[in-house]
Structures are given as C-alpha cells and as structure tokens.
Design a protein around this motif. Sequence first.
Motif, short mmCIF file in Angstrom:
data_model
loop_
_atom_site.label_atom_id
_atom_site.label_comp_id
_atom_site.label_asym_id
_atom_site.label_seq_id
_atom_site.Cartn_x
_atom_site.Cartn_y
_atom_site.Cartn_z
N ASN A 70 0.82 -1.22 0.00
CA ASN A 70 0.00 0.00 0.00
C ASN A 70 0.85 1.26 0.00
O ASN A 70 0.42 2.30 -0.52
N GLU A 71 2.01 1.22 0.60
CA GLU A 71 2.83 2.43 0.75
C GLU A 71 4.11 2.40 -0.06
O GLU A 71 4.97 3.25 0.13
N GLY A 72 4.29 1.42 -0.93
CA GLY A 72 5.52 1.34 -1.70
C GLY A 72 5.68 -0.04 -2.29
O GLY A 72 4.77 -0.59 -2.91
N ARG A 73 6.85 -0.62 -2.03
CA ARG A 73 7.14 -1.97 -2.52
C ARG A 73 7.90 -2.76 -1.45
O ARG A 73 8.56 -2.18 -0.59
N LEU A 74 7.81 -4.07 -1.58
CA LEU A 74 8.54 -4.98 -0.70
C LEU A 74 9.59 -5.68 -1.54
O LEU A 74 9.27 -6.31 -2.55
N LEU A 75 10.84 -5.54 -1.16
CA LEU A 75 11.93 -6.22 -1.84
C LEU A 75 12.08 -7.59 -1.21
O LEU A 75 12.35 -7.71 -0.01
N VAL A 76 11.88 -8.64 -2.00
CA VAL A 76 11.96 -10.02 -1.51
C VAL A 76 13.17 -10.68 -2.18
O VAL A 76 13.27 -10.71 -3.41
N VAL A 77 14.09 -11.19 -1.36
CA VAL A 77 15.31 -11.81 -1.86
C VAL A 77 15.35 -13.25 -1.37
O VAL A 77 15.13 -13.52 -0.19
#
Length: 167
Positions: A70-77
Amino acid sequence: MRTSRAPMLMVILLMAGCGGRFSDSGLNPLRWFGPEAPPATLAPEAGYAQSGDLRPGIPQITGARWEPTNEGRLLVVTAMAPTKGYSSVALITARPQPAGRISPDADGVLRLRMVGVPPAPDNPAAALPARVETDQITAALPLSSVQLARIGAVEITGAGNIVTLRR
C-alpha cells in the motif's frame, strides 16, 4: 570613610563581571588568566563504535523481486546456503545508516548485503546439506514510495554473488 568605599566598590564591580550577560566577556575575572580551550573535536575520546554488522554473507543469492504494498514496494530476496540451520537472516545496507532510514548512494543505487548466522559446527544441522526444493532462505525489506523515488536500482550482495534489480 572614603577608603572603605573604594574597596567595596571594587568588589561590587568584580562580582558584577562574573555573571549575567557579561559572563563570556573580558570583564569576567574568571577568564582573565586565559580562556579554557574548546575541544578540538566532538568525537568521543575512544572513537565511535563500529556499527557494521559482523554476520557473514549468505553464500548464494538465487533471486530478487518486487512485491507491491500500500505504501511502496517490498523487496523479496531468496538465497541458498550449503547447509541447513542458518538463522538471523536479514537484508542490511552496505554502508551503516541511521536506524529506520534507508537512502541510496550518490549514483542512485541502494547497496544491500544479505547476511545470516551459519549453524555452529557441533550443531547436527551443519552436517545436513540443504535441498533446493525445501531449504531456500527468504528475506524481505519494505521500502516506502518516498524512499523508492530516489532509488534507481538495488544491488544485493551475498558471499558468492551479486544480484542487481532495476526499478
């Protein structure tokens, strides 16, 4: 009578120079014998503590992706270790930054490290090889829209490779 007034007047003038708005001036008798030298630096005598994370890098990074929030992005590694039992896995900035603040370098690249604690040698998990199907390691880092506005790319470093993800 005049002789007793002169010393009294000198004492009053001397005490008047000690306080108030003239305490930093040359009228203050406590400063007559040389001002106290200011410190050369504001750094502590023992220096600043190292804020870098001492955990070793995860041996092999297998991928990275963006997930919308909702507020941006999630970086998933995702990564792979040679053995089972890695713990305290996290994505940290390559250069120390204040807590809760993430900013890219001058070239617009956010440089991160994927770190974790390997199992102790006497731990039974250290003897078990990791399986690709079941033992992937995943770490995530949320980034707000404000933080993402300044980031052109993200570079994630492990112990064995580097993965770059463009926005």
